[in-house]
Enzyme design. Structure first.
Site, PDB file in Angstrom:
ATOM      1  N   CYS B 281      28.784  32.368  13.648  1.00  0.00           N
ATOM      2  CA  CYS B 281      27.580  33.199  13.546  1.00  0.00           C
ATOM      3  C   CYS B 281      27.574  34.015  12.265  1.00  0.00           C
ATOM      4  O   CYS B 281      26.602  34.705  11.987  1.00  0.00           O
ATOM      5  CB  CYS B 281      27.450  34.103  14.765  1.00  0.00           C
ATOM      6  N   GLU B 382      18.619  28.301  13.479  1.00  0.00           N
ATOM      7  CA  GLU B 382      20.072  28.191  13.429  1.00  0.00           C
ATOM      8  C   GLU B 382      20.477  26.727  13.625  1.00  0.00           C
ATOM      9  O   GLU B 382      20.140  26.113  14.632  1.00  0.00           O
ATOM     10  CB  GLU B 382      20.707  29.046  14.527  1.00  0.00           C
TER      11      GLU B 382
END
Lengths: 135, 482
Positions: B281, B382
């Site tokens: 992340c 993402e």
């Protein structure tokens, strides 16, 4: 604490001698597990001793007498696997009894908890041993 | 073949689940184990054990609680290499990346042992005539954590040691894709001799998650994973009256200004985008060339990315491992297709990467798109893979606006030699973890970890000091004795 370690060490000696004697794989595996657990328990006892030494007193613990927990087993003369496992049972019973009794008498909460935990492990071992038909 | 087990009330127990999932070695594409999809009843057993253990554990002196973790730290150091290798086998990252992860896990254990400082309260005499007031931190009860696949060793330990050392008891659900690392770690927990029920682990998937979310005796949940799931968990926990910290996904922008030192910055830039195969992340995902640095940046970045050696993370010299699964590989490949369809220019294609001798492995090589527009899917969503969108910004203002417009706000980085630019970036960037001439802005155990916007749902972030707030209640006592 010293006697607790002594009790565990005596069992350990017997289990150590027994491992090469077993032909039954389940019994051998069980002995190896007991040896591994015993090493762990000794480490825990040593740790508890160090961490609680400032709270410990040198007087004997009332109502906890060594003689009640003395037993003799001789691994070298026994070859029969069933008899050997019967000795396992005696040793585990003795440990369970000792740690259970001591946990309720010892005035240090952390040591008492540890003794109770070891007694609990012994109880599981006893269940397994008692489930064996050939003892 | 290993079938991982649950750890409940200080015992290893086989799950009663009839369904199970496969555990894969991403590097070779071979099945290496099975994970049971445990049931709600098994979660309930773990929670009951944790609840039963709570009373005694909370009254155990904090220093004594910390000592268990000191012992655990020793065992983790002893088994450091073993844990790192298991991690590589089931997750796919390189051995050095795994070692770094295990180190970060241990740092959280080390930091948590400062509990005797963290948990102290405060007091004030005479808040009114003859009345004194104290604020005391108390543990709350049973907490749970739901961990992601990408850091199987570290992420559970952003939470577990803090919750437990504060006097709470704990139930962990590792990712069903990587359950073996925590299984190894829990063997060490068992060896440490923690009292029964204090720390429990239940293997499984969605049913375990829901059972934890809805269990009335779990007081709080920590989660790390995708944003959609984080939002769901936040909502359910809110409904259920639980504390929650839900860390979601990211789409991190890395700005490079014309005055940046590209020689010094390139290695960390490459690590940012391709380290852990982009499955983190904090990975860079959009490379923003500010002003006239574009041409030189593009040339040097692509050359460095092309030179990366992709393969089995257990082998010496490998710089990038595979993705976690065949399914995830397909998802990443689909993003590459979408990028092409939407008009971005593919200037480095990682689709058919050769990873020496592992044709079944889940590899995607470094991939770079030029002329990616901010509204394209590859530049917005993402991807969680080694796919970079190179975007141009006329100036710092425009770069900062790109960060602001992103629905995520986890991390952002800038490469610059200008203090003024760095300060402006730090002041205005709408993301929570910032790197200045740093490609992976990863807070250590003693700084808070977590993002903003769509990257974080909750109020109190992960790690040390912040976590102590999450895992304790501040009880205020007002006293008058006359």
């Amino acid at each position: 604490m010293a006697f607790a370690a002594e009790v565990v060490k005596q069992s350990q000696g017997f289990y150590q001698d027994s491992v090469p004697q077993f032909t039954d794989p389940r019994a051998k595996e069980f002995a190896v597990t007991l040896l591994r657990d015993g090493r762990k328990h000794l480490a825990w006892l040593e740790q508890a001793r160090r961490e609680n030494v400032t709270e410990m007193i040198l007087e004997p613990i009332a109502g906890l007498e060594r003689d009640r927990y003395q037993i003799t087993v001789d691994g070298s003369e026994l070859v029969d696997e069933a008899k050997r496992l019967t000795c396992f049972l005696l040793l585990e019973e003795r440990e369970e009894r000792f740690f259970r009794d001591a946990s309720s008498k010892i005035p240090l909460p952390e040591v008492s908890k540890l003794f109770r935990k070891i007694a609990g492990k012994k109880e599981s071992n006893l269940k397994w041993l008692r489930s064996l038909e050939w003892i | 073949m290993q079938r991982v087990r649950n750890y409940i009330n200080g015992e290893w127990v086989d799950s009663e689940a009839s369904e199970c999932g496969d555990i894969w070695c991403p590097a070779t594409g071979d099945k290496i184990g099975e994970v049971p999809f445990s049931t709600a009843a098994e979660v309930d057993r773990a929670v009951r054990a944790a609840r039963a253990a709570f009373g005694e554990w909370r009254s155990t002196p904090p220093l004594t609680r910390a000592r268990y973790f000191f012992r655990l730290k020793d065992l983790l150091e002893r088994e450091f290499e073993d844990i790192a290798k298991i991690l590589v086998m089931e997750e796919g990252k390189t051995l050095d990346e795994a070692r770094g992860e295990v180190r970060r896990m241990i740092e959280n254990v080390e930091h948590a042992t400062a509990v005797t400082t963290w948990m102290t309260g405060y007091n004030l005499e005479d808040i009114s005539q003859g009345i004194d007031c104290t604020a005391e931190r108390q543990p709350i009860g049973v907490f749970g954590a739901i961990a992601p696949f990408n850091f199987p060793a570290m992420v559970p330990w952003w939470f577990l040691p803090y919750a437990v050392v504060c006097g709470n008891t704990f139930v962990l659900k590792p990712s069903e894709q990587v359950p073996m690392t925590q299984t190894r770690v829990f063997e060490l927990i068992d060896e440490c001799g923690f009292p029964e029920g204090v720390i429990n682990m239940v293997q499984g998937a969605k049913d375990v998650v829901n059972a934890m979310l809805y269990h009335p005796d779990i007081h709080g949940i920590s989660f790390v994973g995708q944003s959609t799931t984080a939002r769901y968990i936040y909502r359910i926990c809110g409904d259920q009256g639980k504390r929650v910290q839900a860390l979601g996904g990211a789409k991190n922008l890395v700005l490079v200004t014309p005055d940046a030192d590209l020689d010094a910055g390139m290695p960390s830039m490459i690590t940012s985008f391709f380290g852990c195969a982009g499955e983190r992340c904090l990975s860079g995902s959009v490379l923003v060339a500010v002003g006239d640095v574009y041409a030189e940046l593009k040339e040097r970045f692509v050359a460095a990315a092309r030179a990366l050696k992709v393969g089995n993370g257990l082998e010496e010299g490998i710089q990038m491992g595979p993705l976690i699964s065949e399914q995830h590989k397909r998802r990443v490949l689909q993003y590459i297709e979408t990028g092409i369809e939407q008009g971005a220019q593919l200037i480095l294609d990682g689709r058919n990467v050769q990873a020496g001798g592992y044709p079944k492995g889940f590899y995607v090589g470094p991939t770079v798109f030029d002329q990616a527009a901010p509204e394209m899917k590859i530049a917005k969503e993402e991807i969680f893979g080694p796919v970079v969108s190179l975007v141009r910004a006329r100036n710092l203002d425009e770069g900062l606006r790109l960060i602001e417009k992103s629905e995520h706000g986890n991390a952002a980085c800038i490469y610059t030699t200008s203090g003024k630019t760095a300060r402006e970036f730090k002041y205005r960037a709408r993301a929570s973890m910032l790197g200045i001439n740093i490609g992976v802005a990863a807070p250590m155990a003693f700084f808070p970890f977590g993002g903003m916007k769509g990257s974080f749902f909750g109020d109190v972030k992960a790690h040390g000091r912040e976590n102590v707030q999450f895992y304790t209640d501040t009880k205020v006592v007002i006293q008058r004795w006359i």
